[in-house]
Write a protein that holds these residues in place. Structure first.
Motif, PDB file in Angstrom:
ATOM      1  N   GLU A   1       0.829  -1.188   0.000  1.00 32.27           N
ATOM      2  CA  GLU A   1       0.000   0.000   0.000  1.00 32.27           C
ATOM      3  C   GLU A   1       0.872   1.248   0.000  1.00 32.27           C
ATOM      4  O   GLU A   1       1.912   1.285   0.649  1.00 32.27           O
ATOM      5  CB  GLU A   1      -0.906   0.003   1.236  1.00 32.27           C
ATOM      6  N   ILE A   2       0.448   2.276  -0.762  1.00 29.73           N
ATOM      7  CA  ILE A   2       1.171   3.543  -0.724  1.00 29.73           C
ATOM      8  C   ILE A   2       0.221   4.560  -0.111  1.00 29.73           C
ATOM      9  O   ILE A   2      -0.829   4.857  -0.666  1.00 29.73           O
ATOM     10  CB  ILE A   2       1.598   3.994  -2.128  1.00 29.73           C
ATOM     11  N   VAL A   3       0.590   5.030   1.068  1.00 30.05           N
ATOM     12  CA  VAL A   3      -0.346   5.877   1.793  1.00 30.05           C
ATOM     13  C   VAL A   3      -0.319   7.303   1.254  1.00 30.05           C
ATOM     14  O   VAL A   3      -1.328   7.868   0.852  1.00 30.05           O
ATOM     15  CB  VAL A   3      -0.040   5.860   3.308  1.00 30.05           C
ATOM     16  N   ASP A   4       0.871   7.899   1.188  1.00 30.05           N
ATOM     17  CA  ASP A   4       0.968   9.285   0.755  1.00 30.05           C
ATOM     18  C   ASP A   4       2.164   9.393  -0.181  1.00 30.05           C
ATOM     19  O   ASP A   4       3.310   9.289   0.250  1.00 30.05           O
ATOM     20  CB  ASP A   4       1.161  10.190   1.984  1.00 30.05           C
ATOM     21  N   ILE A   5       1.908   9.584  -1.482  1.00 31.42           N
ATOM     22  CA  ILE A   5       3.045   9.586  -2.399  1.00 31.42           C
ATOM     23  C   ILE A   5       3.820  10.902  -2.344  1.00 31.42           C
ATOM     24  O   ILE A   5       4.935  10.981  -2.797  1.00 31.42           O
ATOM     25  CB  ILE A   5       2.678   9.241  -3.867  1.00 31.42           C
ATOM     26  N   TYR A   6       3.234  11.951  -1.770  1.00 31.98           N
ATOM     27  CA  TYR A   6       3.927  13.255  -1.785  1.00 31.98           C
ATOM     28  C   TYR A   6       4.820  13.474  -0.566  1.00 31.98           C
ATOM     29  O   TYR A   6       5.885  14.047  -0.671  1.00 31.98           O
ATOM     30  CB  TYR A   6       2.904  14.380  -1.900  1.00 31.98           C
ATOM     31  N   HIS A   7       4.350  13.022   0.591  1.00 35.74           N
ATOM     32  CA  HIS A   7       5.030  13.239   1.870  1.00 35.74           C
ATOM     33  C   HIS A   7       5.876  14.520   1.909  1.00 35.74           C
ATOM     34  O   HIS A   7       7.052  14.526   2.210  1.00 35.74           O
ATOM     35  CB  HIS A   7       5.846  12.004   2.306  1.00 35.74           C
ATOM     36  N   TYR A   8       5.180  15.607   1.597  1.00 37.95           N
ATOM     37  CA  TYR A   8       5.804  16.943   1.612  1.00 37.95           C
ATOM     38  C   TYR A   8       6.182  17.343   3.032  1.00 37.95           C
ATOM     39  O   TYR A   8       5.481  17.034   3.977  1.00 37.95           O
ATOM     40  CB  TYR A   8       4.781  17.945   1.071  1.00 37.95           C
TER      41      TYR A   8
ATOM     42  N   LYS B   1       7.088   7.656  -8.896  1.00 35.45           N
ATOM     43  CA  LYS B   1       6.833   9.093  -8.740  1.00 35.45           C
ATOM     44  C   LYS B   1       7.296   9.543  -7.375  1.00 35.45           C
ATOM     45  O   LYS B   1       7.964  10.553  -7.214  1.00 35.45           O
ATOM     46  CB  LYS B   1       5.327   9.378  -8.849  1.00 35.45           C
ATOM     47  N   SER B   2       6.918   8.753  -6.396  1.00 34.47           N
ATOM     48  CA  SER B   2       7.256   9.063  -5.028  1.00 34.47           C
ATOM     49  C   SER B   2       8.775   9.187  -4.862  1.00 34.47           C
ATOM     50  O   SER B   2       9.268  10.063  -4.152  1.00 34.47           O
ATOM     51  CB  SER B   2       6.699   7.927  -4.185  1.00 34.47           C
ATOM     52  N   GLU B   3       9.522   8.310  -5.553  1.00 33.40           N
ATOM     53  CA  GLU B   3      10.989   8.373  -5.485  1.00 33.40           C
ATOM     54  C   GLU B   3      11.507   9.649  -6.143  1.00 33.40           C
ATOM     55  O   GLU B   3      12.466  10.260  -5.671  1.00 33.40           O
ATOM     56  CB  GLU B   3      11.595   7.142  -6.178  1.00 33.40           C
ATOM     57  N   ILE B   4      10.866  10.062  -7.220  1.00 32.25           N
ATOM     58  CA  ILE B   4      11.287  11.293  -7.889  1.00 32.25           C
ATOM     59  C   ILE B   4      10.986  12.515  -7.016  1.00 32.25           C
ATOM     60  O   ILE B   4      11.785  13.444  -6.927  1.00 32.25           O
ATOM     61  CB  ILE B   4      10.655  11.378  -9.285  1.00 32.25           C
ATOM     62  N   TYR B   5       9.851  12.484  -6.310  1.00 30.92           N
ATOM     63  CA  TYR B   5       9.571  13.596  -5.398  1.00 30.92           C
ATOM     64  C   TYR B   5      10.636  13.681  -4.314  1.00 30.92           C
ATOM     65  O   TYR B   5      11.088  14.763  -3.950  1.00 30.92           O
ATOM     66  CB  TYR B   5       8.189  13.455  -4.747  1.00 30.92           C
ATOM     67  N   ASP B   6      11.068  12.534  -3.815  1.00 36.34           N
ATOM     68  CA  ASP B   6      12.123  12.528  -2.791  1.00 36.34           C
ATOM     69  C   ASP B   6      13.379  13.191  -3.320  1.00 36.34           C
ATOM     70  O   ASP B   6      14.056  13.931  -2.599  1.00 36.34           O
ATOM     71  CB  ASP B   6      12.474  11.084  -2.386  1.00 36.34           C
TER      72      ASP B   6
END
Ligand SMILES: Nc1ncnc2c1ncn2[C@@H]1O[C@H](COP(=O)(O)OP(=O)(O)OP(=O)(O)O)[C@@H](O)[C@H]1O
Ligand SMILES: [Mg+2]
Length: 510
Positions: free
Chosen positions: A246-253, A436-441
């Protein structure tokens, strides 16, 4: 004894082995007529490979395809076309030097005399062009002069002229405007009514809920699930099938401290901009640029990078005026652009991942004029890890990577540069949810290191998810600069709409 009617077509024990990569592993599933089947999965899961097998471009290593009650062995693309299959690929297959009409009929020019009847060619092509919303373009125009979105529409017109019974779309909307996407969805609905079997590949799950009737999920070349109805299906369920967790929050800003101005843009004008643009990006800050396709964002990025001419205005990097006339000037000043059209301006298909990644930044790492082999290897391995590039080796040729993984390689090249300001145009186009989540990181990390980040995106949730501030563009103008805390979907979207539709949006009379 009568049994239940079998589905119209079926993939039977399909496997595909490439050197070092099992792209498809014993894939079995079937699809009925008159419906739209979504194919989803992470970058490199095998979606495009399956469609290439369907189109006869690649022979399967094992298995076959059944259509109606016939077992098909698609040995080449001609036999697939004869069987009524049309595949519109992720990488468009058009010939830029030829006209739209010639491209549409390439390989199946209308028979007549020994000579091509151009009048007839143009008329017939134009009929199909109208259907895909290209009614205001002449069929004689060379494809090379069209936008990417328009080229996509030409590909679709081409499939329509073949009157195929099975039509597959591989990420068709990644370069379409929202209006073009609406046109496409209209066409797909018509095709479904005509009882065609349609495959639809996309990383945009909202589209899947809008246009598809059922979903097949792939992971690492394996068929993991087929959901035969959209009823009761949620986005989270699909994501979980795709990534296995499960991916809870892909942005985790999370907020970062901001310093002095990294990039200061004052009254800049140039092609595609209707009025002068001014804004500032501070050290450590992430600025999102939202607008509809054609709002002027890509044009502005190209001007700042020296890929398009700046007519007036002033640009400063960390307090110093920089005179950017060409991309080389921008790179010297520490301004980097990761372009939107990575196919054209990005990946070099015939070179390895290692070469593609290092080709630009290696000049900073020479040892007495020679390549620093250690650095070259360490850098590419670090980028493969950080961006989760799916490949058996750093020596793999870029052309053998899946579409999304090619995108990551281009990103890797720019991330290896010495950057003060980075301009990212659609950084996650074609990238799967998990990646995507990795790219945001990585974007957060760059900002954390004190770089000014400008990210252009057409996906509103993404812009809102990662930005400290949002610049809204509409019809070639910068219309608003909205701090994160004040940003709501409705506000940003209504600012981005063109004047005419804005009135409509507010429910006013036009
Ligand atoms: N010609 C080829 N030679 C070697 N490996 C290949 C070739 N084509 C595809 N592959 C590999 O097969 C796997 C599946 O790739 P495919 O293009 O089907 O993925 P995909 O699901 O379409 O991904 P994306 O969402 O990124 O487009 C990947 O690991 C890819 O690198
Ligand atoms: Mg693909």
């Amino acid at each position: 004894m009568s049994s239940l009617p079998a589905d119209y077509m079926e993939f039977v024990h399909i496997s595909k082995q490439f050197p070092g990569v099992l792209a498809l592993d014993d894939v079995n599933f079937s699809v009925p007529q008159g419906s739209v089947r979504a194919l989803v999965g992470e970058n490199g899961a095998g979606k495009s490979t399956l469609l290439k097998i369907l189109s006869g471009a690649h022979p399967p290593t094992t298995g076959h395809i059944r259509i109606a009650d016939r077992e098909m062995a698609f040995e080449d693309t001609t036999s697939a076309i004869d069987a009524g299959v049309a595949v519109i690929y992720q990488e468009l297959q058009l010939v830029p030097e030829l006209s739209i009409a010639e491209n549409i009929y390439l390989g199946h020019l209308p028979a007549g005399s020994m000579f091509i009847d151009y009048r007839q060619l143009w008329d017939k092509a134009f009929e199909n062009m109208r259907m895909v919303g290209l009614g205001d373009v002449s069929p004689k125009v060379r494809v090379g002069r069209l936008s990417i979105g328009q080229r996509q529409m030409v590909e679709i017109a081409k499939a329509l002229t073949r009157n195929a019974g099975i039509i597959a779309f591989d990420e068709p909307t990644s370069s379409l405007s929202s209006r073009e996407t609406d046109v496409l969805f209209g066409i797909i609905r018509q095709l479904r009514e005509q009882n065609k079997t349609i495959f639809y590949v996309s990383h945009r799950l909202e589209e899947i809920f809008e246009i598809c009737d059922s979903v097949t999920v792939f992971r690492d070349g394996r068929h993991v699930a087929t959901r035969r109805t959209m009823e009761g299906l949620t986005r989270d369920m699909i994501v979980k099938d795709m990534v296995g967790r499960e991916i809870v929050d892909i942005y985790h800003y999370h907020p970062r401290p901001h310093g002095e101005a990294a990039l200061k843009v004052e009254d800049v004008t140039g092609p595609g901009l209707a009025s002068p643009v001014s804004f500032e990006v501070r050290k450590g800050e992430i600025i999102g640029c939202f607008g509809l396709v054609g709002a002027g964002r890509t044009e502005l990025m190209r001007i700042l990078f020296g890929a398009a001419p700046r007519r007036s205005g002033n640009v400063e990097v960390f307090g110093r005026t920089v005179d950017v006339k060409a991309p080389a000037d921008a790179i010297r000043a520490g301004i980097m652009l990761c372009p939107e059209d990575r196919k054209k301006e990005g990946v070099i298909p015939g070179l390895s991942i290692q070469e593609n990644t290092n080709i630009s930044a290696r000049r900073h790492h020479l040892r007495m004029g020679f390549l620093d082999k250690r650095w070259e290897y360490d850098n590419v391995m670090e980028k493969i890890r950080a961006l989760a590039i799916k490949t058996p080796s750093q020596r793999q040729l870029a052309r053998n990577l899946s579409g999304g993984n090619q995108q990551k390689v281009v990103l890797a090249r720019w991330l290896a540069e010495k950057i003060k300001v980075i301009l990212l145009d659609e950084p996650t186009r074609g990238i799967d949810v998990g990646a995507k989540s990795e790219i945001y990181d990585i974007i957060y990390r760059l900002a954390g290191e004190g770089i000014g980040v400008v990210a252009v995106s057409s996906e509103l949730p993404e812009v809102m998810g990662i930005s400290d501030r949002i610049l809204v563009f509409s019809e070639g103008e910068l219309v608003a600069d909205v701090p994160r805390a004040e940003a709501t979907q409705e506000k940003i979207l209504s600012l981005a709409l063109p004047q005419e539709s804005k009135k409509h949006f507010r429910g006013e009379e036009i």
